[in-house]
Design an enzyme around this catalytic site. Structure first.
Site, PDB file in Angstrom:
ATOM      1  N   TRP A  91     -35.690 -10.216 -18.522  1.00  0.00           N
ATOM      2  CA  TRP A  91     -35.791  -8.779 -18.780  1.00  0.00           C
ATOM      3  C   TRP A  91     -35.720  -8.005 -17.466  1.00  0.00           C
ATOM      4  O   TRP A  91     -36.633  -8.105 -16.646  1.00  0.00           O
ATOM      5  CB  TRP A  91     -37.111  -8.450 -19.482  1.00  0.00           C
ATOM      6  N   HIS A 141     -39.495  -4.903 -24.122  1.00  0.00           N
ATOM      7  CA  HIS A 141     -39.333  -5.350 -25.519  1.00  0.00           C
ATOM      8  C   HIS A 141     -40.547  -4.872 -26.317  1.00  0.00           C
ATOM      9  O   HIS A 141     -41.501  -4.337 -25.741  1.00  0.00           O
ATOM     10  CB  HIS A 141     -39.145  -6.870 -25.617  1.00  0.00           C
ATOM     11  N   ARG A 188     -34.489  -1.237 -20.331  1.00  0.00           N
ATOM     12  CA  ARG A 188     -34.079  -2.286 -19.387  1.00  0.00           C
ATOM     13  C   ARG A 188     -33.315  -1.659 -18.227  1.00  0.00           C
ATOM     14  O   ARG A 188     -32.482  -0.774 -18.437  1.00  0.00           O
ATOM     15  CB  ARG A 188     -33.190  -3.326 -20.084  1.00  0.00           C
ATOM     16  N   GLN A 245     -35.970  -1.757 -30.761  1.00  0.00           N
ATOM     17  CA  GLN A 245     -36.194  -3.080 -31.353  1.00  0.00           C
ATOM     18  C   GLN A 245     -37.164  -2.956 -32.516  1.00  0.00           C
ATOM     19  O   GLN A 245     -37.908  -1.974 -32.612  1.00  0.00           O
ATOM     20  CB  GLN A 245     -36.829  -4.032 -30.322  1.00  0.00           C
ATOM     21  N   VAL A 296     -43.024 -18.218 -27.737  1.00  0.00           N
ATOM     22  CA  VAL A 296     -42.931 -18.966 -28.994  1.00  0.00           C
ATOM     23  C   VAL A 296     -42.598 -20.433 -28.723  1.00  0.00           C
ATOM     24  O   VAL A 296     -41.978 -20.763 -27.721  1.00  0.00           O
ATOM     25  CB  VAL A 296     -41.854 -18.363 -29.948  1.00  0.00           C
ATOM     26  N   ALA A 348     -43.163 -15.115 -35.114  1.00  0.00           N
ATOM     27  CA  ALA A 348     -42.835 -13.797 -34.575  1.00  0.00           C
ATOM     28  C   ALA A 348     -41.320 -13.681 -34.513  1.00  0.00           C
ATOM     29  O   ALA A 348     -40.607 -14.686 -34.499  1.00  0.00           O
ATOM     30  CB  ALA A 348     -43.435 -13.616 -33.185  1.00  0.00           C
TER      31      ALA A 348
HETATM   32  N1  DAH Z   1     -38.749 -10.005 -27.198  1.00  0.00           N
HETATM   33  C1  DAH Z   1     -37.517 -10.726 -27.225  1.00  0.00           C
HETATM   34  C2  DAH Z   1     -36.453  -9.943 -26.440  1.00  0.00           C
HETATM   35  O1  DAH Z   1     -36.591  -8.809 -26.259  1.00  0.00           O
HETATM   36  C3  DAH Z   1     -37.039 -10.919 -28.646  1.00  0.00           C
HETATM   37  C4  DAH Z   1     -37.919 -11.885 -29.382  1.00  0.00           C
HETATM   38  C5  DAH Z   1     -37.615 -13.233 -29.415  1.00  0.00           C
HETATM   39  C6  DAH Z   1     -39.084 -11.460 -29.992  1.00  0.00           C
HETATM   40  C7  DAH Z   1     -38.396 -14.134 -30.070  1.00  0.00           C
HETATM   41  C8  DAH Z   1     -39.901 -12.357 -30.684  1.00  0.00           C
HETATM   42  C9  DAH Z   1     -39.539 -13.712 -30.705  1.00  0.00           C
HETATM   43  O2  DAH Z   1     -41.006 -12.001 -31.283  1.00  0.00           O
HETATM   44  O3  DAH Z   1     -40.343 -14.591 -31.349  1.00  0.00           O
HETATM   45  O4  DAH Z   1     -35.504 -10.535 -26.019  1.00  0.00           O
END
Ligand code: DAH
Length: 344
Positions: free
Chosen positions: A154, A175, A201, A215, A258, A312
């Site tokens: 990020w 995010h 970003r 998002q 995760v 998630a």
């Molecule tokens: N936060 C991640 C992004 O911005 C996207 C994401 C991936 C969110 C996996 C989640 C997850 O909750 O389990 O790239």
């Protein structure tokens, strides 16, 4: 100047100044009516001598004819003017109406509401969180300690913020995932939330990248939640959003918060999997990242990771209508061009 000459010039001057039919009628009564000076003069002719009568009679009759014809002419002019004015007021009931331009919701708002409605129907609550975030929530609570290479996933807008205890790193959230620990800190399981919102970003802008976009995050934590729940829930979402004949594909991916992490794709509805421009010839279109919440993330907020498990997910909002309607440039969403916005 004889009295009749005087009468003539006065009458004609007044007539010229008249602007409506009512005034004109008053003028006629005054100059040509029974009690008018001219009628009286004509009546008085009888008492004159023959010679005087001939001369005075001819002049009076001439004046009468002149005033009468001037009156008729003026009447015609005024009537025509009245008709023209009436025509101006008249409107054509067969003309097409002027359309009212109603405002509407921005396509991003529409999409967020549509996604929210689908997850509400699946038992999730919609919540929102701050766009200016602590490093603690955006990274650390998500199993990304300072200096961890995963931070490079990020590109971040950092800001200087001084508290009494010194400088604490703040940033524009990269995010919506920081809402996972924020929600869990405040609630005991079971948790089922979706979090729509703006993210930022530090990025060069092009057709598929914006420094600001949206998002929707999702989180479900309870006893006995498995990867099968993740797959079932997200597959149901994809069917409701993209159409009931969609197929889904889950593949391994890496996100620090995760374990295991997955990337979800759906079969391309344009080529039905054969390969085309929309899906980059692969037949599949990636729509979100997801995974089983990492035990470190659960433990940090005081959840017992032996008792509770969860899944998630996070998806880009603009990407959804881009895929659905074939929009080729993410910058359209922020350009405020009505020609684009009016299509939704
Ligand atoms: N936060 C991640 C992004 O911005 C996207 C994401 C991936 C969110 C996996 C989640 C997850 O909750 O389990 O790239």
């Amino acid at each position: 100047m004889s009295p009749l000459d005087e009468l003539q010039s006065k009458a004609l001057a007044e007539l010229a100044a008249i602007a409506d039919l009512k005034e004109l009628e008053a003028w006629r009564v005054f100059y040509l009516g029974k009690k008018s000076q001219l009628t009286q003069t004509l009546r008085g002719l009888a008492s004159l001598s023959v010679d005087d009568r001939r001369q005075a009679g001819a002049q009076a009759n001439q004046l009468k004819l002149l005033l009468e014809s001037s009156f008729e002419e003026k009447k015609k002019t005024l009537q025509q003017a009245q008709l023209a004015a009436a025509r101006q007021e008249y409107f054509d009931v067969t003309l097409a109406g002027r359309p009212l331009t109603l405002g509407r919701l921005h396509p991003v708002t529409q999409t967020i509401r549509e996604i929210g409605a689908i997850f509400s129907g699946l038992g999730f609550q919609v919540v929102e969180g701050p766009e200016v975030e602590w490093d603690r929530y955006n990274f650390e609570a998500l199993n990304i300690p300072p200096g961890h290479p995963a931070r490079d996933m990020w590109s971040t807008f950092w800001m200087d913020y001084k508290t009494e205890s010194g400088q604490t790193p703040m940033l524009l959230r990269t995010h919506t995932s920081p809402m996972q620990p924020r929600v869990m800190e405040k609630t005991k399981p079971p948790v089922r939330v979706v979090v729509p919102g703006k993210v930022y970003r530090y990025e060069a802008t092009d057709a598929t990248h914006e420094s600001q976009f949206h998002q929707v995050e999702g989180l479900a934590v309870d006893e006995g939640i498995t990867l099968a729940d993740l797959k079932g829930t997200l597959y149901e979402f994809a069917r409701r959003f993209f159409g009931s004949d969609r197929k889904a594909r889950f593949r391994c991916d890496y996100f620090p918060f995760v374990e295991p992490g997955v990337e979800m794709a759906i079969d391309c509805w344009v080529c039905k999997g054969a390969g085309c421009r929309l899906c980059g010839n692969s037949g599949w279109i990636e729509i979100l990242g997801a995974g089983m919440v990492h035990p470190h993330v659960l433990e940090r907020v005081g959840y017992d990771s032996n008792k509770y498990t969860g899944f998630a997910f996070g998806m880009g909002v603009e990407r959804m209508p881009m895929l659905k309607y074939g929009i080729d440039d993410i910058r359209h969403f922020f350009a405020n061009d009505l020609r684009f916005l009016r299509q939704f």
